[in-house]
Design a protein around this motif. Structure first.
Motif, PDB file in Angstrom:
ATOM      1  N   ASP A 202       1.056   4.102  -2.900  1.00 32.42           N
ATOM      2  CA  ASP A 202       0.890   5.525  -2.590  1.00 32.42           C
ATOM      3  C   ASP A 202       2.045   6.347  -3.156  1.00 32.42           C
ATOM      4  O   ASP A 202       1.840   7.428  -3.708  1.00 32.42           O
ATOM      5  CB  ASP A 202       0.789   5.751  -1.076  1.00 32.42           C
ATOM      6  CG  ASP A 202      -0.560   5.328  -0.514  1.00 32.42           C
ATOM      7  OD1 ASP A 202      -1.511   5.142  -1.310  1.00 32.42           O
ATOM      8  OD2 ASP A 202      -0.662   5.179   0.715  1.00 32.42           O
ATOM      9  N   ARG A 203       3.271   5.823  -3.011  1.00 32.52           N
ATOM     10  CA  ARG A 203       4.438   6.534  -3.561  1.00 32.52           C
ATOM     11  C   ARG A 203       4.349   6.634  -5.079  1.00 32.52           C
ATOM     12  O   ARG A 203       4.622   7.687  -5.665  1.00 32.52           O
ATOM     13  CB  ARG A 203       5.731   5.822  -3.160  1.00 32.52           C
ATOM     14  CG  ARG A 203       6.197   6.130  -1.754  1.00 32.52           C
ATOM     15  CD  ARG A 203       7.623   5.658  -1.525  1.00 32.52           C
ATOM     16  NE  ARG A 203       7.763   4.221  -1.597  1.00 32.52           N
ATOM     17  CZ  ARG A 203       7.631   3.387  -0.577  1.00 32.52           C
ATOM     18  NH1 ARG A 203       7.336   3.863   0.612  1.00 32.52           N
ATOM     19  NH2 ARG A 203       7.783   2.098  -0.726  1.00 32.52           N
TER      20      ARG A 203
ATOM     21  N   ASN B  73       1.180  11.575 -10.110  1.00 36.73           N
ATOM     22  CA  ASN B  73       0.466  12.856 -10.016  1.00 36.73           C
ATOM     23  C   ASN B  73       1.425  14.033 -10.193  1.00 36.73           C
ATOM     24  O   ASN B  73       1.088  15.021 -10.850  1.00 36.73           O
ATOM     25  CB  ASN B  73      -0.268  12.974  -8.689  1.00 36.73           C
ATOM     26  CG  ASN B  73      -1.539  12.162  -8.651  1.00 36.73           C
ATOM     27  OD1 ASN B  73      -2.087  11.818  -9.688  1.00 36.73           O
ATOM     28  ND2 ASN B  73      -1.995  11.833  -7.461  1.00 36.73           N
TER      29      ASN B  73
ATOM     30  N   ALA C  91       0.835  -1.204   0.000  1.00 37.69           N
ATOM     31  CA  ALA C  91       0.000   0.000   0.000  1.00 37.69           C
ATOM     32  C   ALA C  91       0.868   1.253   0.000  1.00 37.69           C
ATOM     33  O   ALA C  91       0.583   2.218  -0.720  1.00 37.69           O
ATOM     34  CB  ALA C  91      -0.933  -0.002   1.212  1.00 37.69           C
ATOM     35  N   LYS C  92       1.940   1.239   0.790  1.00 42.67           N
ATOM     36  CA  LYS C  92       2.853   2.389   0.819  1.00 42.67           C
ATOM     37  C   LYS C  92       3.514   2.584  -0.541  1.00 42.67           C
ATOM     38  O   LYS C  92       3.664   3.711  -1.010  1.00 42.67           O
ATOM     39  CB  LYS C  92       3.913   2.203   1.902  1.00 42.67           C
ATOM     40  CG  LYS C  92       3.384   2.405   3.299  1.00 42.67           C
ATOM     41  CD  LYS C  92       4.474   2.230   4.332  1.00 42.67           C
ATOM     42  CE  LYS C  92       3.944   2.433   5.729  1.00 42.67           C
ATOM     43  NZ  LYS C  92       4.998   2.249   6.741  1.00 42.67           N
ATOM     44  N   GLU C  93       3.917   1.487  -1.176  1.00 45.71           N
ATOM     45  CA  GLU C  93       4.549   1.576  -2.497  1.00 45.71           C
ATOM     46  C   GLU C  93       3.565   2.136  -3.520  1.00 45.71           C
ATOM     47  O   GLU C  93       3.928   2.989  -4.335  1.00 45.71           O
ATOM     48  CB  GLU C  93       5.052   0.197  -2.933  1.00 45.71           C
ATOM     49  CG  GLU C  93       5.753   0.192  -4.268  1.00 45.71           C
ATOM     50  CD  GLU C  93       7.021   1.020  -4.297  1.00 45.71           C
ATOM     51  OE1 GLU C  93       7.375   1.519  -5.377  1.00 45.71           O
ATOM     52  OE2 GLU C  93       7.672   1.182  -3.242  1.00 45.71           O
TER      53      GLU C  93
ATOM     54  N   ARG D  65       1.634   6.507  -6.915  1.00 45.73           N
ATOM     55  CA  ARG D  65       0.532   7.404  -7.255  1.00 45.73           C
ATOM     56  C   ARG D  65       0.971   8.861  -7.105  1.00 45.73           C
ATOM     57  O   ARG D  65       0.681   9.702  -7.966  1.00 45.73           O
ATOM     58  CB  ARG D  65      -0.669   7.119  -6.354  1.00 45.73           C
ATOM     59  CG  ARG D  65      -1.917   7.863  -6.748  1.00 45.73           C
ATOM     60  CD  ARG D  65      -3.108   7.505  -5.867  1.00 45.73           C
ATOM     61  NE  ARG D  65      -3.442   6.093  -5.980  1.00 45.73           N
ATOM     62  CZ  ARG D  65      -3.467   5.240  -4.947  1.00 45.73           C
ATOM     63  NH1 ARG D  65      -3.207   5.653  -3.737  1.00 45.73           N
ATOM     64  NH2 ARG D  65      -3.784   3.983  -5.142  1.00 45.73           N
ATOM     65  N   ALA D  66       1.680   9.166  -6.032  1.00 46.01           N
ATOM     66  CA  ALA D  66       2.159  10.531  -5.814  1.00 46.01           C
ATOM     67  C   ALA D  66       3.143  10.943  -6.908  1.00 46.01           C
ATOM     68  O   ALA D  66       3.087  12.067  -7.413  1.00 46.01           O
ATOM     69  CB  ALA D  66       2.813  10.639  -4.439  1.00 46.01           C
TER      70      ALA D  66
END
Length: 138
Positions: free
Chosen positions: A92-93, A99, A88-90, A95-96
């Motif tokens: 999120d990274r 973006n 999940a953290k990966e 995705r950020a």
């Protein structure tokens, strides 16, 4: 392993016939029960109970095996939870980062459009660019 914070209460008792140990407070899969029914070392002096497959298991050995299985299941669950958290953290990274790249691309395009618009406006002013009447050239 993290199993020390568990608040689950498990009790052991023998049934009326003294040939089955009853474990209360926990559900065990057939796989776990089969592994617990494997023959134990012959040096044990505790009372023995006969399993469904004829393998003898002492009360102490059964308790030890249940505790081991509980610890293994807890460790497996914690490992899977950590793996999911890491994934999940990966995500999120990633995705950020995506973006941020998209935002930069949009800004570059806006800047490029503004520069082209300003250049066209300047060329119209100096008379180097002719614009058809009725066509808007910012």
């Amino acid at each position: 392993m993290g199993g020390t914070t568990s608040t689950r209460r498990v009790t052991f008792e023998a049934d009326e016939n003294e040939n089955i140990t009853v474990v209360k407070g926990i559900r065990l899969s057939e796989n776990v029960i089969d592994r617990m029914k494997e023959s134990s070392p012959s040096g044990s002096k505790s009372p023995r109970y006969s399993g469904a497959y004829g393998a003898s298991v002492s009360d102490e050995e059964l308790k030890r095996r249940v505790a081991e299985e509980l610890a293994l299941e807890q460790a497996k669950k914690e490992s899977e939870d950590q793996k999911r958290l890491k994934q999940a953290k990966e995500l999120d990274r990633e995705r950020a980062a995506a973006n941020e790249q998209l935002t930069r691309a949009i800004l570059r395009e806006r800047i490029s459009s503004e520069e082209e618009r300003a250049k066209a406006k300047h060329l119209i002013k100096v008379g180097l660019l002719w614009v058809k009447p009725g066509v808007f050239a910012a």
